[in-house]
Design an enzyme around this catalytic site. Structure first.
Site, short mmCIF file in Angstrom:
data_model
loop_
_atom_site.label_atom_id
_atom_site.label_comp_id
_atom_site.label_asym_id
_atom_site.label_seq_id
_atom_site.Cartn_x
_atom_site.Cartn_y
_atom_site.Cartn_z
CG ASN A 1 -1.84 1.14 1.31
OD1 ASN A 1 -1.46 2.24 0.96
ND2 ASN A 1 -3.04 0.90 1.76
CG ASP B 1 -3.07 4.61 0.40
OD1 ASP B 1 -3.04 4.48 -0.84
OD2 ASP B 1 -3.97 4.13 1.12
CG HIS B 2 1.14 5.89 4.77
ND1 HIS B 2 0.40 6.83 5.44
CD2 HIS B 2 0.54 4.70 5.04
CE1 HIS B 2 -0.57 6.23 6.10
NE2 HIS B 2 -0.51 4.95 5.87
CG HIS C 1 -8.28 4.05 0.73
ND1 HIS C 1 -8.48 3.89 2.08
CD2 HIS C 1 -9.49 4.39 0.21
CE1 HIS C 1 -9.76 4.13 2.37
NE2 HIS C 1 -10.39 4.46 1.25
NE ARG D 1 -8.53 7.33 4.00
CZ ARG D 1 -9.45 7.02 4.91
NH1 ARG D 1 -10.56 7.71 5.01
NH2 ARG D 1 -9.25 6.01 5.73
NE ARG E 1 -7.81 11.21 5.11
CZ ARG E 1 -8.29 10.62 6.21
NH1 ARG E 1 -7.51 9.87 6.94
NH2 ARG E 1 -9.54 10.77 6.56
CD GLU F 1 -7.63 0.02 1.15
OE1 GLU F 1 -8.13 0.84 1.93
OE2 GLU F 1 -6.49 -0.44 1.27
CB THR G 1 -5.87 4.29 9.10
OG1 THR G 1 -5.71 3.24 8.15
CG2 THR G 1 -5.93 3.70 10.50
CB THR G 2 -9.72 1.47 6.77
OG1 THR G 2 -9.26 2.16 5.61
CG2 THR G 2 -11.09 0.90 6.50
CD GLU H 1 -7.03 -6.28 2.67
OE1 GLU H 1 -7.14 -6.10 1.44
OE2 GLU H 1 -6.30 -5.59 3.41
CG HIS I 1 -5.65 -1.90 9.05
ND1 HIS I 1 -5.25 -1.24 10.17
CD2 HIS I 1 -6.20 -0.98 8.23
CE1 HIS I 1 -5.59 0.04 10.05
NE2 HIS I 1 -6.16 0.23 8.87
N GLY J 1 1.19 -1.52 4.30
CA GLY J 1 1.60 -0.20 3.86
C GLY J 1 2.49 0.52 4.84
CG HIS J 2 2.07 3.37 8.85
ND1 HIS J 2 2.72 3.19 10.06
CD2 HIS J 2 2.02 4.71 8.66
CE1 HIS J 2 3.02 4.37 10.57
NE2 HIS J 2 2.61 5.30 9.75
N1 PXP Z 1 -5.75 -3.20 3.75
C1 PXP Z 1 -6.72 -2.26 3.86
C2 PXP Z 1 -8.10 -2.61 3.39
C3 PXP Z 1 -6.45 -0.98 4.36
O1 PXP Z 1 -7.42 -0.05 4.48
C4 PXP Z 1 -5.12 -0.67 4.72
C5 PXP Z 1 -4.79 0.71 5.21
O2 PXP Z 1 -4.99 1.64 4.19
C6 PXP Z 1 -4.14 -1.67 4.59
C7 PXP Z 1 -4.49 -2.93 4.13
C8 PXP Z 1 -2.72 -1.42 4.96
O3 PXP Z 1 -2.63 -1.15 6.33
P1 PXP Z 1 -1.26 -0.64 6.96
O4 PXP Z 1 -0.93 0.66 6.30
O5 PXP Z 1 -1.57 -0.51 8.41
O6 PXP Z 1 -0.24 -1.69 6.66
#
Ligand code: PXP
Length: 262
Positions: free
Chosen positions: A25, A27-28, A61, A63, A67, A88, A118-119, A169, A209, A231-232
């Site tokens: 992921n 996104d960050h 993702h 959004r 963001r 996502e 976050t979700t 998931e 997550h 991701g993070h």
């Molecule tokens: N899967 C989903 C559906 C998510 O919403 C996220 C966070 O955007 C992740 C995986 C990845 O989570 P993390 O960034 O905590 O690894």
């Protein structure tokens, strides 16, 4: 079920579990860019580098409040890097139209609240059966595989089957954020049971997550899980492991400039 070690005539035979995939992921990477309104760091370039390092897929993702990932990132992600894209999104008319136009390999439907960092939880598929079924059918009609982000709860898995989702998931947040070992073990047991249950329903199992370098292994050993989306922790580690090169390159540049007459 396969085990990774089976005893036969006193000889230990190593038997591999099914292959597990890693979706990144990014996104960050976009979060860092948006903090300054610059053009860098580019999440599409991050996706290319992740692919070169062995990633199996990319998650982004989009959004409602944009963001981090922006609409232009979606086009780059589809055209300028080779990994399959898992988009996502919340189950809204705006997002569905974007997904139907872009045709990513997968769409993962998630609950989305504006104020959340976050979700936070899984989808309540049970109480949104009709709306989710309609979206799943539209996505599947274009060959887009559809995933539902759910808590490890049999009622939600039955509902996911009911709306014809290809994938669930499983939300690993409760496991990742457990306040003590006992709670973490209980959360892990729920994920193990839900994975087995979903596979029996004929639904592919992914998970993600809050997974990081110290909690991922117990999840990765669950044999039914096909793909972990992370991701993070990976982006955070990349910031630090890349520090050496980043500082050396800048130092070379400024010292080189000082020693070179213009
Ligand atoms: N899967 C989903 C559906 C998510 O919403 C996220 C966070 O955007 C992740 C995986 C990845 O989570 P993390 O960034 O905590 O690894």
């Amino acid at each position: 079920m396969q085990t990774n070690q089976q005893q036969g005539d006193g000889i230990k035979v190593q038997q591999q579990l099914p292959i597990i995939e890693l979706g990144i992921n990014v996104d960050h990477v976009a979060t860092l860019r948006q903090a300054r309104g610059t053009t860098y760091p580019d999440p599409v370039l991050a996706a290319q580098l992740a692919g070169e390092a062995g990633a199996d897929g990319i998650t982004i993702h989009l959004r409602e409040d944009r963001r981090h990932i922006q609409d232009h990132d979606l086009n780059g992600m589809m055209d300028e890097q080779d990994l399959p894209v898992n988009l996502e999104m919340g189950n809204t008319a705006e997002m569905l139209a974007i997904a139907l136009m872009l045709k990513p390999a997968e769409v993962c439907l998630v609950p989305e609240k504006r104020e959340e960092l976050t979700t936070e939880g899984g989808l309540d598929v049970v109480s949104e059966l009709d709306a989710l079924r309609q979206t799943v059918i539209e996505l599947k009609s274009l060959g887009i595989r559809t995933s539902l982000f759910v808590d490890p709860d049999e009622r939600q898995l039955d509902a996911a089957k009911n709306v014809c989702a290809d994938i669930v998931e499983l939300h690993t947040g409760a496991y990742a954020n457990a306040e003590n070992q006992k709670v973490q073990e209980e959360s892990l047991a729920r994920i193990v049971e839900a994975s087995s249950y979903a596979e029996k329903l004929g639904i592919q199992v992914n998970a993600g997550h809050g997974l990081h370098y110290r909690n991922v292994e117990a999840i990765a050993r669950i044999p039914e899980i096909v793909c972990l989306n992370i991701g993070h922790s990976i982006i955070s580690r990349a910031v630090l492991t890349g520090m050496d090169e980043a500082v050396r390159t800048m130092k070379l540049l400024i010292v080189g400039a000082r020693n070179t007459p213009s």
